[in-house]
Design an enzyme around this catalytic site. Sequence first.
Site, PDB file in Angstrom:
ATOM      1  N   HIS A   1       0.835  -1.203   0.000  1.00  0.00           N
ATOM      2  CA  HIS A   1       0.000   0.000   0.000  1.00  0.00           C
ATOM      3  C   HIS A   1       0.876   1.262   0.000  1.00  0.00           C
ATOM      4  CE1 HIS A   1      -3.627   2.400   1.279  1.00  0.00           C
ATOM      5  NE2 HIS A   1      -2.659   3.185   1.741  1.00  0.00           N
ATOM      6  N   GLU A   2       1.790   1.327   0.953  1.00  0.00           N
ATOM      7  CA  GLU A   2       2.620   2.529   1.070  1.00  0.00           C
ATOM      8  C   GLU A   2       3.545   2.673  -0.135  1.00  0.00           C
ATOM      9  OE1 GLU A   2       1.765   4.732   3.053  1.00  0.00           O
ATOM     10  OE2 GLU A   2       0.467   3.503   4.320  1.00  0.00           O
TER      11      GLU A   2
ATOM     12  N   HIS B   1       1.750   4.472  -2.790  1.00  0.00           N
ATOM     13  CA  HIS B   1       1.839   5.926  -2.601  1.00  0.00           C
ATOM     14  C   HIS B   1       3.208   6.430  -3.064  1.00  0.00           C
ATOM     15  CE1 HIS B   1      -1.879   6.724  -0.507  1.00  0.00           C
ATOM     16  NE2 HIS B   1      -1.586   5.978   0.536  1.00  0.00           N
TER      17      HIS B   1
ATOM     18  N   HIS C   1       3.408   6.823  -6.675  1.00  0.00           N
ATOM     19  CA  HIS C   1       2.648   8.003  -7.098  1.00  0.00           C
ATOM     20  C   HIS C   1       3.552   9.245  -7.025  1.00  0.00           C
ATOM     21  CE1 HIS C   1      -1.616  10.035  -6.705  1.00  0.00           C
ATOM     22  NE2 HIS C   1      -1.142  10.099  -7.932  1.00  0.00           N
TER      23      HIS C   1
HETATM   24 ZN   LIG Z   1      -2.837   5.258   2.082  1.00  0.00          ZN
END
Ligand SMILES: [Zn+2]
Length: 721
Positions: free
Chosen positions: A509-510, A513, A516
């Site tokens: 998940h991280e 990010h 991104h």
């Molecule tokens: Zn998040």
Amino acid sequence: MATKAASTRKRRLAGTAGQRQPRRQAARTAAKASVRRRRRQLASNPLLAAWTAPFELPPFDRIRSEHFGPAFDRALIENRAEIAAVAGQRAQPTFANTIVALEQSGRRLDRIGAVFFNLSGADTSPEIQEIERKLAPKLARHSMGIYQDGKLFRRVDRLMRRRKRLDLNQEQLRVLEAYHRAFIKAGAGLRTPARRRLAAIAEQLAKLATRFNQNVLADEQSFLMLLEERDLAGLPPSLRSAAAELAKARGLPGKYAVSLSRSSVEPFLQFSARRDLREKAFQAWISRGANGGKTDNRKLIAEILALRAERARLLGFNSAAAATLDASMAKTPTAVRELLMQVWRPAVKRALEERDALQATITAAGGNFELAAWDWRYYAEKVRKAKFDVDEAAIKPYLQLENIIAAAFAVAQRLFGIVASERKDLRLYHADARAFEIKDAGGRHLGLFVGDYYARPSKRSGAWMSGWRSQHRLDGDVRPLVVNVMNFTKGAPGEPTLISLDDARTLFHEFGHALHGLLSDVTYPRVSGTRVERDFVELPSQLYEHWLLEPTVLRQFARHHQTGKPMPAALVKRLQAARTFNQGFQSVEYLAAAIVDLDLHVLKHGKGLDVDRFERQTLAGLGMPEEIVMRHRIPHFQHIIGGYAAGYYSYIWSEVMDADAFQAFEETGDAFDRETARRLYETIYSAGGRRDPADAYMAFRGRAPTTDALLLKRGLTPAPA
Ligand SMILES: [Zn+2]
């Protein structure tokens, strides 16, 4: 007191010199000496000097906490001067002389702020906390000073009115709109009394939020459940050794310990056969911020809510929720509630079925008690094993942190062609943090990624991505410096760190990010990387989680830490089959928190709110199963304090898109389909906020998302209305 004594002493010294000189001249000499001393101090302040480390990393090894105060002061003065220059121009406002000039201002403040706030989250100290308490209101005041500047607002407002005639591209338009919105949100268009009140509220809120977060950390630091050998019933070997390591790290070798960090307490709740200890750990976990005394957050919350409601009213909104949602994809509290309730109903139905299955397991084993909240994870684990033959204790030996890090990189290589290589030569802010240089397929430098994976008492709980610099092209090709911070329990020395499936998902998940930020390819900092709408920002991160359970990924990277053998294909299959297991619980746990957050922020005023009663009544009204506690109870709900009012729904709002987006890959029959990955890169991962998020999604998928994929992913079928 200290300052007074120092100044008395200075005067006395000046007086001594003054015996042979006229008094005024002596004072001047002393003043000059003090200016010189200050200059020397500033010149030797590493935060203010040129950063010459590779990648222009901050000079972490030379920064001490006493450097922050003077560095921030200098940066704030500089930034004020920059802003005054932009605001005071004679020339008519243009995009270049106003918006671009604003984009180019405040660089030093941003750099110093990034170093400071990373430390305050990831490796704080009493000194850093003290600085933060003073700094937070100062920064809020500074920011309000900019966004309430009448001259500046008139320039931005004129551009906004004439935007159609300015020949701006889409990205420039989005940047202009973002600035205009920031001025409006600060009350720039309002009369003086309202503006003054908004500035005071911003300062007060900054103070309260800092205290709120420090209180949660204090409650986490002060709890450690010490265990003896005989208390370890049910705990698998990896958990025992993690508990031993934790006790050792806290200076208690030979004992075992459980902390309130999620990756310590949650596995304990899953495995400990000792119901009494489960209850003790669970109660401490859900009571953070509500223990009475100095660190209790319940009064603070009421104050925060009252101020947020007042701010919203001054800005012409019905509620704090309406004010924040105005600049989101969802737009209104009604739209948010609609989505939350659409999932809530089938989720509760499923959770109640799950509860009955857990109770049946207890009864079948001769247990003569009713399932309680601290039993849920323990019995769920048993049911999962019985039903799917999936055993967390059997999975964990295959999940070595080192390999999951490699897996996250490998997936990015397959999807986006990027290559990561560790840089052991760089100095970072903590010995546990690690740096990786990220390059594209052609060997071009894209950015630097730092991973800081282990829990420690100086670290805030949870997991997050932030950075020291974001990508943009305003001053040449500026590449990002990104960090992921996590809270995994470290393995014993010489042994690999094993993580749970949930932890592995968090890591993916991280890293989503982080991508991104790293893949960002925009011109303006204002829309760089993760600077997008709050309910869109979880799309790249949650979408990335999907690849963790891809069979090819697990086969390559989930290897047993002792035998080196890959996870057996049959276990991979069973894992896939168990994907939707316990999703009633997980959905309810999350949704309850999201609904409570929304309800708190549609309140007309929060003054004097009884937080406990409010929580109880809201949940009862929803029909919350008694055996489930909301994922973050109000007194430690840091998402809604540090971040946004009514913002916790954004995970599920983004999930509607991530579930639907992953289907785009599944429809091709290849989870790494090249063309789909290319489109994903173009429209989402590299695009930052340069276009409207709904348009960006349409460009990727060719249509708007529906909730079908989300319900399917969670194994929930819509309940009849
Ligand atoms: Zn998040």
